[in-house]
Write an enzyme that holds these catalytic residues in place. Structure first.
Site, PDB file in Angstrom:
ATOM      1  N   ASN A   1       5.099   6.021   3.215  1.00  0.00           N
ATOM      2  CA  ASN A   1       4.308   6.720   2.199  1.00  0.00           C
ATOM      3  C   ASN A   1       4.102   8.212   2.429  1.00  0.00           C
ATOM      4  O   ASN A   1       3.357   8.856   1.713  1.00  0.00           O
ATOM      5  CB  ASN A   1       2.941   6.034   2.067  1.00  0.00           C
ATOM      6  N   THR A   2       4.747   8.747   3.455  1.00  0.00           N
ATOM      7  CA  THR A   2       4.765  10.201   3.645  1.00  0.00           C
ATOM      8  C   THR A   2       6.225  10.604   3.487  1.00  0.00           C
ATOM      9  O   THR A   2       7.083  10.102   4.217  1.00  0.00           O
ATOM     10  CB  THR A   2       4.226  10.577   5.052  1.00  0.00           C
TER      11      THR A   2
ATOM     12  N   ASN B   1       0.830  -1.206   0.000  1.00  0.00           N
ATOM     13  CA  ASN B   1       0.000   0.000   0.000  1.00  0.00           C
ATOM     14  C   ASN B   1       0.859   1.248   0.000  1.00  0.00           C
ATOM     15  O   ASN B   1       1.946   1.268   0.557  1.00  0.00           O
ATOM     16  CB  ASN B   1      -0.986  -0.021   1.181  1.00  0.00           C
ATOM     17  N   ARG B   2       0.327   2.272  -0.670  1.00  0.00           N
ATOM     18  CA  ARG B   2       0.935   3.601  -0.587  1.00  0.00           C
ATOM     19  C   ARG B   2      -0.192   4.616  -0.409  1.00  0.00           C
ATOM     20  O   ARG B   2      -0.337   5.567  -1.191  1.00  0.00           O
ATOM     21  CB  ARG B   2       1.791   3.903  -1.825  1.00  0.00           C
TER      22      ARG B   2
ATOM     23  N   ASN C   1       6.013  -1.455  11.275  1.00  0.00           N
ATOM     24  CA  ASN C   1       5.175  -1.000  10.157  1.00  0.00           C
ATOM     25  C   ASN C   1       5.514  -1.854   8.919  1.00  0.00           C
ATOM     26  O   ASN C   1       6.241  -2.841   9.021  1.00  0.00           O
ATOM     27  CB  ASN C   1       5.458   0.485   9.897  1.00  0.00           C
TER      28      ASN C   1
ATOM     29  N   PHE D   1      -1.586   8.253   4.336  1.00  0.00           N
ATOM     30  CA  PHE D   1      -2.354   8.894   5.428  1.00  0.00           C
ATOM     31  C   PHE D   1      -3.613   9.586   4.929  1.00  0.00           C
ATOM     32  O   PHE D   1      -3.896  10.741   5.293  1.00  0.00           O
ATOM     33  CB  PHE D   1      -1.493   9.899   6.210  1.00  0.00           C
TER      34      PHE D   1
ATOM     35  N   LYS E   1       5.776   3.779  16.700  1.00  0.00           N
ATOM     36  CA  LYS E   1       5.773   2.650  15.760  1.00  0.00           C
ATOM     37  C   LYS E   1       6.941   2.797  14.802  1.00  0.00           C
ATOM     38  O   LYS E   1       7.104   3.849  14.163  1.00  0.00           O
ATOM     39  CB  LYS E   1       4.448   2.632  14.984  1.00  0.00           C
TER      40      LYS E   1
ATOM     41  N   SER F   1       5.729   5.198   8.472  1.00  0.00           N
ATOM     42  CA  SER F   1       5.056   4.923   7.204  1.00  0.00           C
ATOM     43  C   SER F   1       6.030   5.243   6.068  1.00  0.00           C
ATOM     44  O   SER F   1       6.680   6.284   6.086  1.00  0.00           O
ATOM     45  CB  SER F   1       3.803   5.798   7.059  1.00  0.00           C
TER      46      SER F   1
HETATM   47  C1  LIG Z   1      -3.790  -0.848   3.496  1.00  0.00           C
HETATM   48  C2  LIG Z   1      -2.953  -0.622   4.711  1.00  0.00           C
HETATM   49  C3  LIG Z   1      -2.979   0.605   5.345  1.00  0.00           C
HETATM   50  C4  LIG Z   1      -2.202   0.833   6.474  1.00  0.00           C
HETATM   51  N1  LIG Z   1      -2.256   2.043   7.093  1.00  0.00           N
HETATM   52  C5  LIG Z   1      -1.528   2.256   8.216  1.00  0.00           C
HETATM   53  C6  LIG Z   1      -1.602   3.485   8.892  1.00  0.00           C
HETATM   54  O1  LIG Z   1      -2.353   4.388   8.533  1.00  0.00           O
HETATM   55  N2  LIG Z   1      -0.808   3.662   9.985  1.00  0.00           N
HETATM   56  C7  LIG Z   1       0.025   2.681  10.456  1.00  0.00           C
HETATM   57  O2  LIG Z   1       0.704   2.870  11.449  1.00  0.00           O
HETATM   58  N3  LIG Z   1       0.100   1.490   9.834  1.00  0.00           N
HETATM   59  C8  LIG Z   1      -0.655   1.260   8.729  1.00  0.00           C
HETATM   60  N4  LIG Z   1      -0.584   0.044   8.106  1.00  0.00           N
HETATM   61  C9  LIG Z   1       0.349  -0.982   8.629  1.00  0.00           C
HETATM   62  C10 LIG Z   1      -0.361  -1.965   9.570  1.00  0.00           C
HETATM   63  O3  LIG Z   1      -0.855  -1.305  10.704  1.00  0.00           O
HETATM   64  C11 LIG Z   1       0.592  -3.078  10.021  1.00  0.00           C
HETATM   65  O4  LIG Z   1       1.581  -2.537  10.860  1.00  0.00           O
HETATM   66  C12 LIG Z   1       1.288  -3.775   8.853  1.00  0.00           C
HETATM   67  O5  LIG Z   1       0.373  -3.957   7.799  1.00  0.00           O
HETATM   68  C13 LIG Z   1       1.875  -5.127   9.238  1.00  0.00           C
HETATM   69  O6  LIG Z   1       0.898  -5.996   9.728  1.00  0.00           O
HETATM   70  P1  LIG Z   1       0.177  -7.123   8.801  1.00  0.00           P
HETATM   71  O7  LIG Z   1       1.243  -7.905   8.132  1.00  0.00           O
HETATM   72  O8  LIG Z   1      -0.653  -7.902   9.781  1.00  0.00           O
HETATM   73  O9  LIG Z   1      -0.676  -6.382   7.842  1.00  0.00           O
HETATM   74  C14 LIG Z   1      -1.363  -0.197   6.974  1.00  0.00           C
HETATM   75  C15 LIG Z   1      -1.351  -1.442   6.330  1.00  0.00           C
HETATM   76  C16 LIG Z   1      -2.128  -1.670   5.230  1.00  0.00           C
HETATM   77  C17 LIG Z   1      -2.089  -3.024   4.565  1.00  0.00           C
END
Ligand SMILES: Cc1cc2nc3c(=O)[nH]c(=O)nc-3n(C[C@H](O)[C@H](O)[C@H](O)COP(=O)(O)O)c2cc1C
Length: 367
Positions: A190-191, A120-121, A259, A124, A232, A188
Site C-alpha cells: 500500500n505504499t 486493507n490499503r 506480509n 502506513f 518483513k 506493504s
Molecule cells: C488492517 C491491517 C493493517 C496492517 N498494517 C500493517 C503494518 O502497518 N505493517 C506491517 O508490517 N503489516 C501490517 N499488516 C499485516 C499484518 O501484520 C500481518 O502480517 C498480515 O495481516 C498477515 O497476518 P494475519 O493473516 O494473521 O492477519 C496489517 C494487516 C491488517 C489486516
C-alpha cells in the site's frame, strides 16, 4: 458459549471496520486497565515448553511463548500494556514512519466474514516514530511491557526509493532505546513501489545501511539489550533466495514471513482491487514462502511466521515449516480475545504429542 463470537463480534461487525478497530483500541486503552491483572492471570499460558530463547548467554532474548501480535494492530503503540494481558508472548508496534502521515483515504479496510479475511490499503497511517518515541521517553528506563517488544518501521509515502534508507535509519535512531527488535518493512502493498526495495541490490544496500547505523549506536546499550534486526517480506514475488542472501550479508537476524498478499484467491467477488489480503486465504501462501526461506537459510536466521494463523494447528504448521515465532492479526479480529490462550494451550499439547520438549526442537522439523 463463545462470548466474543456470539456477543461482542456481532456488535463490532455492525460498524465500519475501521471504526470498530478504533473502538477496540480505545476499549483496550481505557477499559481493559482495571481488569488487566485478572485477564492476564486467566489468559496467559505459563508452560516451559512454550518458551523460545533467541541467542545465547548475556545476549539472549526470551519469549515466554511463541505467539505474538502482528504489526498494524497497534501502530502507534498506545495499547501495548493492555494487549500484553491477552497472553501474547511478544508484541509488535508500527508500521511507524519518521514523522506522522494520514495514510490512504477511506474506505481502506474491508471484511470478508465468510472467508475470515480482511483486505486493507491503510497506507502506513501513523502518528510518527518521533511522536511515539517522545511519549515513550516520558518514562525513561521503564519498559512498557514485560514481553519482547518490536517496532516495525517504514518509509514515508513521499520519500523516493533512493532515499528510503534515511527514513528507516531515522526510525531506528529515535526508537532504538525502546526496542527488543526492529522489522524493516519492505513488503506493504500500500505504499507505492515499496516492494521494489525487496529486489537484490536495493535490499542489500538498504539492510547494510540500517545495520551500519545499528552498529554505530550499539555502544549506547549493553550487549544484552541490543535490538535484533529483521526484515518483513511479501508472499507474492518469489524472491526468498535473494532476500536470504541479502539478509545474511547484512548480518540481519531474521525474517518475518509474510506480509499481506495482492492475490484475491479464496475471496468471493466483489472485492477491492487495491490492497493486501490477510487471514485464512493467506495461510498457505505465507507458509510456503516461510518454508522456502527456511530451506535457503538453513537454520541461520530467526523466522517469524505471519499469515492466516487461527488455531494451534496453524501455528504448529508454521513452526514445523521453520518459524520459531508466529504472529496473528486477522485471527484475533475473527476469533477474539481468548485466541492466544487457545493457541498456546493447543500448541503445548501438540508438541508433547509429537515428543518435543520445546518449541525450538520442532522448528523446521516438518520440511
Ligand atoms: C488492517 C491491517 C493493517 C496492517 N498494517 C500493517 C503494518 O502497518 N505493517 C506491517 O508490517 N503489516 C501490517 N499488516 C499485516 C499484518 O501484520 C500481518 O502480517 C498480515 O495481516 C498477515 O497476518 P494475519 O493473516 O494473521 O492477519 C496489517 C494487516 C491488517 C489486516
Amino acid at each position: 458459549m463463545n462470548i466474543y463470537k456470539n456477543l461482542i463480534r456481532p456488535v463490532l461487525f455492525r460498524l465500519p471496520p475501521e471504526t470498530a478497530h478504533r473502538m477496540a483500541i480505545c476499549a483496550l486503552r481505557w477499559g481493559a486497565r482495571p481488569w488487566g491483572g485478572v485477564l492476564r492471570s486467566v489468559l496467559t499460558v505459563k508452560d516451559e515448553i512454550l518458551k523460545v530463547t533467541v541467542g545465547e548467554g548475556e545476549d539472549r532474548l526470551v519469549f515466554p511463548n511463541p505467539v505474538g501480535l502482528a504489526a498494524g494492530f497497534d501502530k502507534d503503540a498506545v495499547a501495548l500494556p493492555a494487549l500484553e494481558n491477552f497472553g501474547f508472548g511478544f508484541l509488535e508496534a508500527g508500521t511507524l514512519t519518521p514523522t506522522g502521515q494520514p495514510g490512504n483515504p477511506p474506505p481502506r479496510l474491508f471484511r470478508f466474514v465468510k472467508e475470515e479475511a480482511l483486505v486493507n490499503r491503510m497506507g502506513f497511517n501513523n502518528a510518527g516514530a518521533d511522536k511515539v518515541s517522545e511519549r515513550l521517553a516520558r518514562s525513561p528506563g521503564k519498559r512498557i511491557v514485560s514481553v519482547p517488544l518490536g517496532f516495525n518501521i517504514g518509509k514515508m509515502k513521499e520519500t523516493p526509493l533512493d532515499r528510503a534508507a534515511g527514513d528507516y535509519v531515522r526510525c531506528l535512531e529515535v526508537l532504538y532505546d525502546h526496542a527488543d527488535y526492529f522489522v524493516v518493512n519492505v513488503s506493504s502493498p500500500n505504499t507505492p513501489e515499496l516492494r521494489r526495495l525487496q529486489e537484490g541490490a536495493s535490499l542489500a544496500a538498504l539492510l547494510t545501511a540500517v545495520r551500519e547505523k545499528a552498529d554505530e549506536w550499539a555502544g549506547k546499550r549493553p550487549a544484552r539489550t541490543r535490538p535484533r534486526l529483521l526484515v518483513k517480506i511479501s508472499p507474492d514475488e518469489n524472491m526468498e533466495e535473494s532476500v536470504v542472501e541479502s539478509v545474511l550479508a547484512a548480518r540481519f537476524d531474521g525474517i518475518v514471513a509474510t506480509n499481506t498478499t495482492r492475490s484475491r484467491d479464496g475471496l468471493t467477488p466483489p472485492y477491492p482491487e487495491e490492497g493486501g489480503m490477510s487471514g485464512r486465504p493467506l495461510r498457505h501462501l505465507s507458509t510456503d514462502s516461510l518454508r522456502r526461506i527456511h530451506r535457503f537459510s538453513k537454520g541461520r536466521l530467526l523466522l517469524i511466521g505471519s499469515g492466516g494463523v487461527f488455531s494451534a494447528e496453524d501455528a504448529y504448521e508454521k513452526i514445523l515449516a521453520g518459524a520459531s515465532l508466529v504472529q496473528i492479526y486477522t485471527g484475533w479480529v475473527y476469533s477474539g480475545f481468548t485466541l492466544v490462550n487457545r493457541i498456546n494451550r493447543g500448541l503445548s499439547d501438540l508438541l508433547r504429542r509429537d515428543g518435543f520438549s520445546s518449541v525450538m526442537q520442532a522448528v523446521g522439523r516438518g520440511v
